[in-house]
Design an enzyme around this catalytic site. Structure first.
Site, PDB file in Angstrom:
ATOM      1  N   LYS A  13      11.374 122.496  31.824  1.00 43.85           N
ATOM      2  CA  LYS A  13      10.147 121.914  32.066  1.00 43.85           C
ATOM      3  C   LYS A  13       9.285 122.385  33.038  1.00 43.85           C
ATOM      4  CE  LYS A  13      11.466 120.240  29.192  1.00 43.85           C
ATOM      5  NZ  LYS A  13      12.832 119.962  28.243  1.00 43.85           N
ATOM      6  N   GLY A  50      17.431 129.455  15.552  1.00 40.17           N
ATOM      7  CA  GLY A  50      17.378 127.999  15.588  1.00 40.17           C
ATOM      8  C   GLY A  50      16.061 127.587  15.964  1.00 40.17           C
ATOM      9  N   GLY A  98      15.013 124.287  16.742  1.00 41.24           N
ATOM     10  CA  GLY A  98      15.421 122.939  17.072  1.00 41.24           C
ATOM     11  C   GLY A  98      14.655 123.044  18.670  1.00 41.24           C
ATOM     12  N   GLU A 113      15.060 130.158  11.350  1.00 43.40           N
ATOM     13  CA  GLU A 113      15.824 128.951  11.420  1.00 43.40           C
ATOM     14  C   GLU A 113      16.300 128.785   9.823  1.00 43.40           C
ATOM     15  OE1 GLU A 113      16.162 125.736  12.691  1.00 43.40           O
ATOM     16  OE2 GLU A 113      17.216 125.327  10.618  1.00 43.40           O
ATOM     17  N   ASP A 115      26.761 113.510  26.693  1.00 44.30           N
ATOM     18  CA  ASP A 115      26.826 114.556  25.463  1.00 44.30           C
ATOM     19  C   ASP A 115      28.172 114.589  24.849  1.00 44.30           C
ATOM     20  OD1 ASP A 115      24.104 115.113  26.042  1.00 44.30           O
ATOM     21  OD2 ASP A 115      24.589 117.332  26.281  1.00 44.30           O
ATOM     22  N   HIS A 136     -10.277 102.345  29.412  1.00 38.52           N
ATOM     23  CA  HIS A 136     -11.318 103.227  28.306  1.00 38.52           C
ATOM     24  C   HIS A 136     -11.691 104.127  29.580  1.00 38.52           C
ATOM     25  CE1 HIS A 136     -13.884 104.892  25.529  1.00 38.52           C
ATOM     26  NE2 HIS A 136     -15.039 104.911  26.512  1.00 38.52           N
TER      27      HIS A 136
HETATM   28  P1  FAD Z   1      26.226 117.418  31.307  1.00 39.32           P
HETATM   29  O1  FAD Z   1      24.530 117.389  31.845  1.00 39.32           O
HETATM   30  O2  FAD Z   1      26.350 118.941  30.539  1.00 39.32           O
HETATM   31  O3  FAD Z   1      27.034 117.699  32.497  1.00 39.32           O
HETATM   32  C1  FAD Z   1      28.460 117.631  32.546  1.00 39.32           C
HETATM   33  C2  FAD Z   1      29.033 118.038  33.811  1.00 39.32           C
HETATM   34  O4  FAD Z   1      30.441 118.119  33.822  1.00 39.32           O
HETATM   35  C3  FAD Z   1      28.747 119.470  34.206  1.00 39.32           C
HETATM   36  O5  FAD Z   1      28.132 119.561  35.359  1.00 39.32           O
HETATM   37  C4  FAD Z   1      30.273 120.192  33.993  1.00 39.32           C
HETATM   38  O6  FAD Z   1      30.097 121.505  34.774  1.00 39.32           O
HETATM   39  C5  FAD Z   1      30.950 119.117  34.261  1.00 39.32           C
HETATM   40  N1  FAD Z   1      32.352 119.424  33.821  1.00 39.32           N
HETATM   41  C6  FAD Z   1      32.765 119.466  32.509  1.00 39.32           C
HETATM   42  N2  FAD Z   1      34.110 119.481  32.265  1.00 39.32           N
HETATM   43  C7  FAD Z   1      34.568 119.332  33.542  1.00 39.32           C
HETATM   44  C8  FAD Z   1      35.756 119.093  34.089  1.00 39.32           C
HETATM   45  N3  FAD Z   1      36.889 118.990  33.352  1.00 39.32           N
HETATM   46  N4  FAD Z   1      36.045 118.962  35.166  1.00 39.32           N
HETATM   47  C9  FAD Z   1      34.806 118.835  36.266  1.00 39.32           C
HETATM   48  N5  FAD Z   1      33.694 118.924  35.692  1.00 39.32           N
HETATM   49  C10 FAD Z   1      33.642 119.133  34.784  1.00 39.32           C
HETATM   50  N6  FAD Z   1      17.699 116.432  27.459  1.00 39.32           N
HETATM   51  C11 FAD Z   1      16.512 115.446  27.984  1.00 39.32           C
HETATM   52  O7  FAD Z   1      16.598 114.261  27.721  1.00 39.32           O
HETATM   53  N7  FAD Z   1      15.421 115.941  27.911  1.00 39.32           N
HETATM   54  C12 FAD Z   1      14.968 117.089  28.297  1.00 39.32           C
HETATM   55  O8  FAD Z   1      14.051 117.540  28.642  1.00 39.32           O
HETATM   56  C13 FAD Z   1      16.182 118.049  27.705  1.00 39.32           C
HETATM   57  N8  FAD Z   1      15.977 119.516  27.920  1.00 39.32           N
HETATM   58  C14 FAD Z   1      16.899 120.378  27.771  1.00 39.32           C
HETATM   59  C15 FAD Z   1      16.716 121.604  28.044  1.00 39.32           C
HETATM   60  C16 FAD Z   1      17.926 122.566  27.809  1.00 39.32           C
HETATM   61  C17 FAD Z   1      17.559 124.341  27.923  1.00 39.32           C
HETATM   62  C18 FAD Z   1      19.081 121.815  27.478  1.00 39.32           C
HETATM   63  C19 FAD Z   1      20.360 123.020  27.434  1.00 39.32           C
HETATM   64  C20 FAD Z   1      19.443 120.753  27.414  1.00 39.32           C
HETATM   65  C21 FAD Z   1      18.435 119.745  27.689  1.00 39.32           C
HETATM   66  N9  FAD Z   1      18.479 118.736  27.482  1.00 39.32           N
HETATM   67  C22 FAD Z   1      17.467 117.578  27.583  1.00 39.32           C
HETATM   68  C23 FAD Z   1      19.794 117.882  27.197  1.00 39.32           C
HETATM   69  C24 FAD Z   1      20.478 117.361  28.491  1.00 39.32           C
HETATM   70  O9  FAD Z   1      20.516 118.428  29.230  1.00 39.32           O
HETATM   71  C25 FAD Z   1      21.733 116.840  28.283  1.00 39.32           C
HETATM   72  O10 FAD Z   1      21.723 115.848  27.240  1.00 39.32           O
HETATM   73  C26 FAD Z   1      22.549 116.269  29.406  1.00 39.32           C
HETATM   74  O11 FAD Z   1      22.442 117.062  30.468  1.00 39.32           O
HETATM   75  C27 FAD Z   1      23.979 115.783  29.083  1.00 39.32           C
HETATM   76  O12 FAD Z   1      24.469 114.974  30.150  1.00 39.32           O
HETATM   77  P2  FAD Z   1      25.892 114.983  30.574  1.00 39.32           P
HETATM   78  O13 FAD Z   1      26.103 114.323  31.880  1.00 39.32           O
HETATM   79  O14 FAD Z   1      26.417 114.314  29.402  1.00 39.32           O
HETATM   80  O15 FAD Z   1      26.344 116.270  30.413  1.00 39.32           O
HETATM   81  P1  NAD Z   2      18.996 121.472  18.075  1.00 43.53           P
HETATM   82  O1  NAD Z   2      20.245 120.588  17.182  1.00 43.53           O
HETATM   83  O2  NAD Z   2      17.724 120.552  18.416  1.00 43.53           O
HETATM   84  O3  NAD Z   2      18.425 122.618  17.055  1.00 43.53           O
HETATM   85  C1  NAD Z   2      19.512 123.478  16.250  1.00 43.53           C
HETATM   86  C2  NAD Z   2      18.609 124.287  15.277  1.00 43.53           C
HETATM   87  O4  NAD Z   2      19.454 125.360  15.036  1.00 43.53           O
HETATM   88  C3  NAD Z   2      18.583 123.224  14.006  1.00 43.53           C
HETATM   89  O5  NAD Z   2      16.998 123.384  13.556  1.00 43.53           O
HETATM   90  C4  NAD Z   2      19.510 123.893  13.057  1.00 43.53           C
HETATM   91  O6  NAD Z   2      19.212 123.844  11.659  1.00 43.53           O
HETATM   92  C5  NAD Z   2      19.568 125.477  13.593  1.00 43.53           C
HETATM   93  N1  NAD Z   2      20.564 126.327  13.295  1.00 43.53           N
HETATM   94  C6  NAD Z   2      21.874 125.920  13.161  1.00 43.53           C
HETATM   95  N2  NAD Z   2      22.824 127.057  13.007  1.00 43.53           N
HETATM   96  C7  NAD Z   2      21.764 127.936  12.588  1.00 43.53           C
HETATM   97  C8  NAD Z   2      22.012 129.381  12.175  1.00 43.53           C
HETATM   98  N3  NAD Z   2      23.389 129.742  12.181  1.00 43.53           N
HETATM   99  N4  NAD Z   2      20.962 130.004  12.096  1.00 43.53           N
HETATM  100  C9  NAD Z   2      19.673 129.574  12.124  1.00 43.53           C
HETATM  101  N5  NAD Z   2      19.523 128.510  12.524  1.00 43.53           N
HETATM  102  C10 NAD Z   2      20.565 127.709  12.689  1.00 43.53           C
HETATM  103  O7  NAD Z   2      19.851 122.099  18.870  1.00 43.53           O
HETATM  104  P2  NAD Z   2      19.248 123.038  20.375  1.00 43.53           P
HETATM  105  O8  NAD Z   2      17.811 123.224  20.139  1.00 43.53           O
HETATM  106  O9  NAD Z   2      20.130 124.132  20.694  1.00 43.53           O
HETATM  107  O10 NAD Z   2      19.460 121.819  21.490  1.00 43.53           O
HETATM  108  C11 NAD Z   2      20.700 121.332  21.890  1.00 43.53           C
HETATM  109  C12 NAD Z   2      20.392 120.080  22.379  1.00 43.53           C
HETATM  110  O11 NAD Z   2      19.752 119.772  23.535  1.00 43.53           O
HETATM  111  C13 NAD Z   2      19.900 119.047  21.311  1.00 43.53           C
HETATM  112  O12 NAD Z   2      20.491 118.126  20.720  1.00 43.53           O
HETATM  113  C14 NAD Z   2      18.809 118.178  22.026  1.00 43.53           C
HETATM  114  O13 NAD Z   2      18.718 116.997  21.968  1.00 43.53           O
HETATM  115  C15 NAD Z   2      19.158 118.787  23.467  1.00 43.53           C
HETATM  116  N6  NAD Z   2      17.574 119.108  24.214  1.00 43.53           N
HETATM  117  C16 NAD Z   2      16.713 118.169  24.321  1.00 43.53           C
HETATM  118  C17 NAD Z   2      15.192 118.487  24.763  1.00 43.53           C
HETATM  119  C18 NAD Z   2      14.473 117.513  25.024  1.00 43.53           C
HETATM  120  O14 NAD Z   2      14.716 116.424  25.051  1.00 43.53           O
HETATM  121  N7  NAD Z   2      13.063 117.876  25.225  1.00 43.53           N
HETATM  122  C19 NAD Z   2      15.290 119.753  25.058  1.00 43.53           C
HETATM  123  C20 NAD Z   2      16.221 120.684  24.726  1.00 43.53           C
HETATM  124  C21 NAD Z   2      17.439 120.266  24.145  1.00 43.53           C
END
Ligand code: FAD
Ligand code: NAD
Length: 472
Positions: free
Chosen positions: A55, A184, A186, A207, A314, A446
C-alpha cells in the site's frame, strides 16, 4: 506453564496473543522471522512483505503518476518531474520498521512474552522451539494457537531466480524494469502491476483462466478489465506459461495463448499465482489433526480436532486476508477464556487497492443467480456524483443487491473512489440486517462520494433522484 502459546506473529497471531493476555491468560508468541539485519521481526507477511509495503508503494506510485499525467487539467503545471526510486523504497521500509517495531511495543505493554525461533508442536501440551543459535527449548502450555500464515506458490514453469521473483522481490526492485511480465491476474498481480506500470514499466499480465477476477460481481470484472487495460496493463486471459529461461538481464517466457505458442522477453517476471498455507513444518509428531491441501482443518470456531489446539489466519480455510485472520485470532482467545465470540464469515470485506479502487461484501449477482435467490439491483454511477467529478474520480459505480421481498441488503459492490470505505459502511449496515430502504432513509453528507451508496440503495427501489429509474 503458559495458558496460551501462539506460533506466528502475523495479523492473526499477534492479535490473538494480545487479546489472550488482555483476558488474563499467560501468553507467549513464537516468531521465526528475522529482518534484513538479522533481528527478530513481528507482524508476519502483512506488515513485512504484504499489505503495508504494497500500500505504501501504491500510494507513492499514484502520486508520481498523478503529478506526471493528471495534474495539468487542474491547472497545476510541474516541469522536470523525476522519480527517485530509492527514496520511495526508503519511505516504504521506514513505514514497515515503524509498524513492526510497534508490535514489539504492543507485546510489551500487553505483557505478551516472546521468543525468537521456529515453533514445532511436540504434543497437545508441548512445543519445541528451535532458536537462531541452533539450540532448542521446550515449552509447556495449556493451549496452542497455530498462526503460521502462508507463502507464495512457486510453479515449475517459472521457478524463482534472479529475475523471476515473487511478491516479496517485486516490492524491492532497485530500478524500474522497462518490461515486466506478471504471471497471475489476481489481487497481487493487479496491485503490483499497477505500481510498476505507474512508475514506467511496460506491463504484461499472463492469466491462465479465461475469466477475469471471477470472484467479483460480473459488472465489476467487466469494467475493471477495461480500466486496467486503459491504464496500460496488457492483460492476456487464457495464457498458460509453459517455460521460462532466466538470462543475465532478462527472462525469456514461453506461453500458450489460444493454441498459439508465444515467446517474449521481460526484464523481470513476477509470479503471483496464489499462496500456500505454512502447515508442513508445524507438527513434529503425527497428531490426530487433518490437513486438507495444506490447510489445517478447523471448525467454525477455528478449533482443530484436538480441543486445545486452534488454528487461525491464512493457514486455515477462507480468504487469505489480514482482517479475517485478526478476527479469528480474537475469537479463539475469547473462546479459550470461556467466552462466546464468533466470526461472521458471510460478511468478510474484500478490497483491491487499485485506482479506481475495487471493493465488495456479501453476495454478487452470479452467486445469487446460482443460489436461486430473487433480488433487486440498485446501481449508481460515479459519473453522476458531484463530489466524484470534483475530485476527478468519476469512473465506476456502486451496486446494491437486495432481496426481492424483504429488501434486505445481500451484497454491495463498488469500483471507484473510496470503494473500501463505502463497502465498510455497507458492511456495518448489513451486520444490523439493514434493508436498502434503511440506507435510502439515512441522511448522507453532501457532497461526498458515499452519496453514491445512498443513491444506489434508492435505485434498488426505483427511487434514485440523480439518475433515471428503470420502472415505476
Ligand atoms: P502471516 O502474516 O503470513 O504470518 C505468519 C507468521 O508466522 C510469519 O511471520 C512467519 O514467519 C511465522 N511462522 C511461520 N511458521 C512458523 C513457525 N513454525 N514458528 C514460528 N513462526 C512461524 N491482506 C489484506 O487483508 N489486505 C491487503 O491489502 C493485503 N495485501 C497483501 C499484499 C501482498 C503483497 C501479500 C503477499 C499479501 C497481502 N495480504 C493482504 C494478505 C495478508 O498479508 C495475509 O492474509 C495475512 O498476513 C495473513 O496473516 P497470518 O497471521 O495468518 O499469517
Ligand atoms: P490470487 O488467488 O488472488 O490470484 C492468483 C491468480 O493467478 C488467479 O487469477 C489464478 O487464476 C492465476 N493463476 C494461477 N496459476 C496460474 C498459472 N500457472 N499461470 C497463470 N495464472 C495462474 O492470488 P495472489 O494474487 O497471489 O494473492 C494471494 C493472496 O493474497 C490472495 O488470497 C489475496 O487474498 C491476498 N492478497 C490480498 C490483497 C488485498 O486484500 N488487497 C492484496 C494482495 C494479496
Amino acid at each position: 506453564m503458559f495458558d496460551v502459546v501462539v506460533i506466528g506473529s502475523g495479523p492473526a497471531g499477534y492479535v490473538a496473543a494480545i487479546r489472550a493476555s488482555q483476558l488474563g491468560l499467560k501468553t507467549l508468541c513464537i516468531e521465526e522471522a528475522l529482518d534484513k539485519k538479522g533481528k527478530p521481526t513481528f507482524g508476519g507477511t502483512c506488515l513485512n512483505v504484504g499489505c503495508i509495503p504494497s500500500k505504501a508503494l501504491l500510494d507513492s506510485s499514484h502520486r508520481y503518476h498523478e503529478a506526471k499525467k493528471n495534474l495539468g487539467s487542474h491547472g497545476v503545471k510541474i516541469e522536470g518531474i523525476k522519480l527517485d526510486l530509492q527514496s520511495m523504497m526508503k519511505r516504504k521500509n521506514d513505514i514497515v520498521s515503524k509498524l513492526t517495531g510497534g508490535i514489539d511495543g504492543l507485546f510489551a505493554s500487553n505483557k505478551v512474552e516472546t521468543i525468537s525461533g521456529k515453533g514445532m508442536i511436540v504434543s497437545s501440551n508441548k512445543i519445541r522451539v528451535e532458536k537462531i543459535d541452533g539450540s532448542y527449548e521446550e515449552i509447556d502450555t495449556k493451549n496452542i494457537i497455530i498462526a503460521t500464515g502462508s507463502t507464495p506458490i512457486e510453479i515449475p514453469s517459472a521457478s524463482f531466480s534472479k529475475n523471476i521473483v515473487n511478491s516479496t522481490g517485486a516490492l524491492s526492485f532497485e530500478t524500474v524494469p522497462k518490461t515486466l511480465g506478471i504471471v497471475g491476474a489476481g489481487i497481487i498481480g493487479l496491485e503490483l502491476g499497477s505500481v510498476w506500470s505507474r512508475l514506467g514499466s511496460d506491463v504484461t499480465v499472463l492469466e491462465a483462466m479465461n475469466d477475469f477476477l471471477p470472484m467479483t460481481d460480473p459488472d465489476i470484472s467487466k469494467d475493471a478489465f477495461k480500466e486496467f487495460n486503459n491504464q496500460g496493463l496488457n492483460i492476456q486471459l487464457g495464457a498458460k506459461v509453459t517455460g521460462t529461461k532466466d538470462l543475465k538481464n532478462s527472462v525469456k517466457v514461453k506461453y500458450d495463448l489460444k493454441d498459439k505458442e508465444v515467446e517474449v522477453d521481460f526484464e523481470k517476471l513476477i509470479v503471483a499465482v496464489g499462496r500456500k498455507p505454512n502447515s508442513s513444518e508445524v507438527f513434529l509428531n503425527d497428531l490426530d489433526i487433518k490437513i486438507n491441501n495444506g490447510f489445517i482443518e478447523v471448525n467454525e470456531f477455528c478449533q482443530t480436532s484436538i480441543d486445545n489446539i486452534w488454528a487461525v489466519g491464512d493457514v486455515v480455510r477462507g480468504p487469505m486476508l489480514a482482517h479475517k485472520g485478526s478476527e479469528e485470532g480474537i475469537m479463539v482467545a475469547e473462546r479459550i477464556a470461556n467466552k462466546f465470540m464468533q466470526v461472521n464469515y458471510d460478511l468478510v470485506p474484500s478490497v483491491i487497492y487499485s485506482h479506481p479502487e475495487i471493493a465488495w461484501v456479501g453476495k454478487n449477482e452470479n452467486e445469487l443467480k446460482s443460489e436461486g435467490v430473487n433480488y433487486k439491483v440498485g446501481k449508481f454511477p460515479f459519473a453522476a456524483s458531484g463530489r466524484a467529478l470534483a475530485v476527478d474520480q468519476s469512473v465506476g459505480f456502486v451496486k446494491v443487491l437486495s432481496e426481492e421481498r424483504t429488501d434486505t441488503i445481500l451484497g454491495v459492490h463498488v469500483i471507484g473512489p473510496a470503494a473500501a470505505e463505502i463497502v465498510q459502511q455497507a458492511l456495518i449496515s448489513m451486520e444490523f440486517g439493514s434493508s436498502a430502504e434503511d440506507i435510502a432513509l439515512t441522511m448522507f453528507s453532501h457532497p461526498t462520494v458515499s452519496e453514491a451508496f445512498h443513491e444506489a440503495a434508492l435505485a434498488a427501489n426505483n427511487q434514485a433522484i440523480h439518475i433515471g429509474n428503470k420502472r415505476r
